[in-house]
Write a protein that holds these residues in place. Structure first.
Motif, PDB file in Angstrom:
ATOM      1  N   LEU A  52      -3.280   0.343  -2.421  1.00  0.00           N
ATOM      2  CA  LEU A  52      -3.938   0.410  -1.120  1.00  0.00           C
ATOM      3  C   LEU A  52      -2.962   0.108   0.014  1.00  0.00           C
ATOM      4  O   LEU A  52      -3.079   0.661   1.090  1.00  0.00           O
ATOM      5  CB  LEU A  52      -5.124  -0.545  -1.056  1.00  0.00           C
ATOM      6  N   PHE A  53      -2.028  -0.811  -0.211  1.00  0.00           N
ATOM      7  CA  PHE A  53      -0.978  -1.070   0.770  1.00  0.00           C
ATOM      8  C   PHE A  53       0.184  -1.784   0.113  1.00  0.00           C
ATOM      9  O   PHE A  53       0.033  -2.414  -0.936  1.00  0.00           O
ATOM     10  CB  PHE A  53      -1.474  -1.851   1.987  1.00  0.00           C
ATOM     11  N   ALA A  54       1.339  -1.654   0.734  1.00  0.00           N
ATOM     12  CA  ALA A  54       2.555  -2.370   0.324  1.00  0.00           C
ATOM     13  C   ALA A  54       3.357  -2.643   1.594  1.00  0.00           C
ATOM     14  O   ALA A  54       3.874  -1.716   2.209  1.00  0.00           O
ATOM     15  CB  ALA A  54       3.375  -1.559  -0.670  1.00  0.00           C
ATOM     16  N   PHE A  55       3.403  -3.897   1.997  1.00  0.00           N
ATOM     17  CA  PHE A  55       4.137  -4.305   3.190  1.00  0.00           C
ATOM     18  C   PHE A  55       5.336  -5.135   2.750  1.00  0.00           C
ATOM     19  O   PHE A  55       5.195  -6.077   1.979  1.00  0.00           O
ATOM     20  CB  PHE A  55       3.267  -5.142   4.122  1.00  0.00           C
ATOM     21  N   ARG A  56       6.490  -4.765   3.250  1.00  0.00           N
ATOM     22  CA  ARG A  56       7.720  -5.465   2.908  1.00  0.00           C
ATOM     23  C   ARG A  56       8.402  -5.957   4.175  1.00  0.00           C
ATOM     24  O   ARG A  56       8.143  -5.476   5.260  1.00  0.00           O
ATOM     25  CB  ARG A  56       8.656  -4.532   2.154  1.00  0.00           C
ATOM     26  N   TYR A  57       9.327  -6.871   3.985  1.00  0.00           N
ATOM     27  CA  TYR A  57      10.166  -7.351   5.074  1.00  0.00           C
ATOM     28  C   TYR A  57      11.267  -6.327   5.301  1.00  0.00           C
ATOM     29  O   TYR A  57      11.855  -5.825   4.361  1.00  0.00           O
ATOM     30  CB  TYR A  57      10.777  -8.703   4.710  1.00  0.00           C
ATOM     31  N   GLY A 106      10.282 -11.097   1.596  1.00  0.00           N
ATOM     32  CA  GLY A 106       8.865 -11.119   1.280  1.00  0.00           C
ATOM     33  C   GLY A 106       8.250  -9.753   1.063  1.00  0.00           C
ATOM     34  O   GLY A 106       8.811  -8.724   1.457  1.00  0.00           O
ATOM     35  N   GLU A 107       7.099  -9.769   0.422  1.00  0.00           N
ATOM     36  CA  GLU A 107       6.332  -8.552   0.170  1.00  0.00           C
ATOM     37  C   GLU A 107       4.865  -8.930  -0.023  1.00  0.00           C
ATOM     38  O   GLU A 107       4.550  -9.986  -0.556  1.00  0.00           O
ATOM     39  CB  GLU A 107       6.849  -7.854  -1.084  1.00  0.00           C
ATOM     40  N   LEU A 108       3.981  -8.060   0.451  1.00  0.00           N
ATOM     41  CA  LEU A 108       2.541  -8.212   0.263  1.00  0.00           C
ATOM     42  C   LEU A 108       2.009  -6.844  -0.100  1.00  0.00           C
ATOM     43  O   LEU A 108       2.227  -5.879   0.628  1.00  0.00           O
ATOM     44  CB  LEU A 108       1.873  -8.717   1.547  1.00  0.00           C
ATOM     45  N   ARG A 109       1.352  -6.750  -1.245  1.00  0.00           N
ATOM     46  CA  ARG A 109       0.809  -5.449  -1.636  1.00  0.00           C
ATOM     47  C   ARG A 109      -0.538  -5.619  -2.316  1.00  0.00           C
ATOM     48  O   ARG A 109      -0.897  -6.694  -2.778  1.00  0.00           O
ATOM     49  CB  ARG A 109       1.777  -4.690  -2.527  1.00  0.00           C
ATOM     50  N   CYS A 110      -1.271  -4.512  -2.357  1.00  0.00           N
ATOM     51  CA  CYS A 110      -2.595  -4.506  -2.961  1.00  0.00           C
ATOM     52  C   CYS A 110      -2.720  -3.270  -3.840  1.00  0.00           C
ATOM     53  O   CYS A 110      -2.592  -2.149  -3.363  1.00  0.00           O
ATOM     54  CB  CYS A 110      -3.668  -4.494  -1.875  1.00  0.00           C
ATOM     55  N   ARG A 111      -2.981  -3.493  -5.120  1.00  0.00           N
ATOM     56  CA  ARG A 111      -3.161  -2.407  -6.083  1.00  0.00           C
ATOM     57  C   ARG A 111      -4.555  -2.506  -6.686  1.00  0.00           C
ATOM     58  O   ARG A 111      -5.057  -3.588  -6.940  1.00  0.00           O
ATOM     59  CB  ARG A 111      -2.143  -2.506  -7.211  1.00  0.00           C
ATOM     60  N   LEU A 112      -5.139  -1.351  -6.934  1.00  0.00           N
ATOM     61  CA  LEU A 112      -6.430  -1.297  -7.617  1.00  0.00           C
ATOM     62  C   LEU A 112      -6.196  -1.215  -9.114  1.00  0.00           C
ATOM     63  O   LEU A 112      -5.293  -0.507  -9.562  1.00  0.00           O
ATOM     64  CB  LEU A 112      -7.224  -0.075  -7.174  1.00  0.00           C
ATOM     65  N   ARG A 113      -7.037  -1.919  -9.853  1.00  0.00           N
ATOM     66  CA  ARG A 113      -6.966  -1.852 -11.313  1.00  0.00           C
ATOM     67  C   ARG A 113      -8.378  -1.762 -11.860  1.00  0.00           C
ATOM     68  O   ARG A 113      -9.298  -2.417 -11.378  1.00  0.00           O
ATOM     69  CB  ARG A 113      -6.268  -3.082 -11.876  1.00  0.00           C
ATOM     70  N   THR A 114      -8.534  -0.929 -12.870  1.00  0.00           N
ATOM     71  CA  THR A 114      -9.809  -0.799 -13.565  1.00  0.00           C
ATOM     72  C   THR A 114      -9.741  -1.666 -14.812  1.00  0.00           C
ATOM     73  O   THR A 114      -8.809  -1.548 -15.613  1.00  0.00           O
ATOM     74  CB  THR A 114     -10.080   0.675 -13.949  1.00  0.00           C
ATOM     75  N   ARG A 134     -11.039  -3.887  -9.447  1.00  0.00           N
ATOM     76  CA  ARG A 134     -10.676  -5.039  -8.631  1.00  0.00           C
ATOM     77  C   ARG A 134      -9.385  -4.746  -7.878  1.00  0.00           C
ATOM     78  O   ARG A 134      -8.539  -3.971  -8.327  1.00  0.00           O
ATOM     79  CB  ARG A 134     -10.490  -6.307  -9.487  1.00  0.00           C
ATOM     80  N   ALA A 135      -9.249  -5.397  -6.742  1.00  0.00           N
ATOM     81  CA  ALA A 135      -8.035  -5.313  -5.945  1.00  0.00           C
ATOM     82  C   ALA A 135      -7.160  -6.509  -6.301  1.00  0.00           C
ATOM     83  O   ALA A 135      -7.612  -7.652  -6.228  1.00  0.00           O
ATOM     84  CB  ALA A 135      -8.368  -5.334  -4.459  1.00  0.00           C
ATOM     85  N   PHE A 136      -5.943  -6.238  -6.707  1.00  0.00           N
ATOM     86  CA  PHE A 136      -4.980  -7.278  -7.022  1.00  0.00           C
ATOM     87  C   PHE A 136      -4.036  -7.392  -5.820  1.00  0.00           C
ATOM     88  O   PHE A 136      -3.210  -6.507  -5.597  1.00  0.00           O
ATOM     89  CB  PHE A 136      -4.193  -6.938  -8.289  1.00  0.00           C
ATOM     90  N   VAL A 137      -4.202  -8.452  -5.038  1.00  0.00           N
ATOM     91  CA  VAL A 137      -3.333  -8.694  -3.887  1.00  0.00           C
ATOM     92  C   VAL A 137      -2.213  -9.604  -4.380  1.00  0.00           C
ATOM     93  O   VAL A 137      -2.471 -10.693  -4.883  1.00  0.00           O
ATOM     94  CB  VAL A 137      -4.097  -9.345  -2.716  1.00  0.00           C
ATOM     95  N   GLU A 138      -0.991  -9.107  -4.243  1.00  0.00           N
ATOM     96  CA  GLU A 138       0.168  -9.842  -4.742  1.00  0.00           C
ATOM     97  C   GLU A 138       1.158 -10.059  -3.607  1.00  0.00           C
ATOM     98  O   GLU A 138       1.343  -9.191  -2.757  1.00  0.00           O
ATOM     99  CB  GLU A 138       0.830  -9.063  -5.879  1.00  0.00           C
ATOM    100  N   ALA A 139       1.770 -11.237  -3.598  1.00  0.00           N
ATOM    101  CA  ALA A 139       2.760 -11.577  -2.575  1.00  0.00           C
ATOM    102  C   ALA A 139       3.969 -12.189  -3.255  1.00  0.00           C
ATOM    103  O   ALA A 139       3.845 -12.888  -4.262  1.00  0.00           O
ATOM    104  CB  ALA A 139       2.168 -12.569  -1.573  1.00  0.00           C
ATOM    105  N   TRP A 140       5.140 -11.883  -2.674  1.00  0.00           N
ATOM    106  CA  TRP A 140       6.384 -12.476  -3.144  1.00  0.00           C
ATOM    107  C   TRP A 140       7.131 -13.020  -1.949  1.00  0.00           C
ATOM    108  O   TRP A 140       7.214 -12.367  -0.909  1.00  0.00           O
ATOM    109  CB  TRP A 140       7.282 -11.434  -3.837  1.00  0.00           C
ATOM    110  N   GLY A 141       7.692 -14.203  -2.119  1.00  0.00           N
ATOM    111  CA  GLY A 141       8.534 -14.788  -1.097  1.00  0.00           C
ATOM    112  C   GLY A 141       9.994 -14.488  -1.406  1.00  0.00           C
ATOM    113  O   GLY A 141      10.312 -13.917  -2.454  1.00  0.00           O
TER     114      GLY A 141
END
Length: 185
Positions: A87-92, A102-110, A129-136
């Protein structure tokens, strides 16, 4: 400030920060990430329009628009035609276009779960479900698992806060002199 309780128990705060032009007028946003109150990264330079579009898409999907009506439970309805996707992937991004910070992304998984029935019979129940993942910057990741309703609240709160940060400021006059002023010489 939008925030999510992550699977590991930590709290990810996401705060829209206004990007300003040379006159100090806000025109877009970037997202500041904090893990349990400590800075975690800056991502998504100029991502406000994309977040607003996603917020509308999640609300439309929950209201049974388009392909989403194939899912009977509104919490399983997300925008997009694919069962699993991003759904989105935002990076620095630095000014030199190097990736890091950093990174923030959202992937759909069945997900499939077996629901036992009477007499040993049962059926598979599919959920999305939406898996929102972030990395520092140090590479430590966070994950939150959301229904479409929870994602709608999260993204909607980010959009509302971003709109507040982007409200135009009153400028008594143009502080610049020269080509941008109304004076003739």
């Amino acid at each position: 400030m939008g925030g999510l309780r992550c699977v590991d128990g930590s709290y990810l705060s996401v705060t829209p920060v206004a990007c300003t032009d040379s006159l100090g007028v806000p025109y877009e946003i970037t997202l500041a990430l904090h893990r349990d109150g400590a800075p975690y990264g800056m991502v998504g330079e100029r991502c406000g329009w994309f977040l607003a579009r996603l917020a509308r898409g999640v609300c439309d999907a929950r209201a049974e628009c388009g392909q989403a009506r194939a899912w009977p439970d509104p919490d399983d309805r997300f925008p997009g035609n694919e069962p699993d996707g991003e759904l989105f992937a935002f990076r620095y991004r630095s000014h030199s276009h190097a990736v890091g910070g950093g990174e923030l992304r959202c992937r759909l998984r069945t997900l499939a779960a077996w629901v036992p029935g009477r007499g040993g019979a049962g059926e598979w129940r599919l959920t999305r479900r939406a898996f929102v993942e972030a990395w520092g910057p140090p590479g430590v990741g966070l994950r939150a698992v959301l229904t479409s309703g929870e994602l709608a609240v999260f993204v909607g709160s980010l959009v509302a806060e971003a709109e507040g940060a982007l409200e135009p400021r009153e400028l008594a006059r143009n502080p610049m002199e020269g080509a941008s002023s109304l004076e003739r010489r």
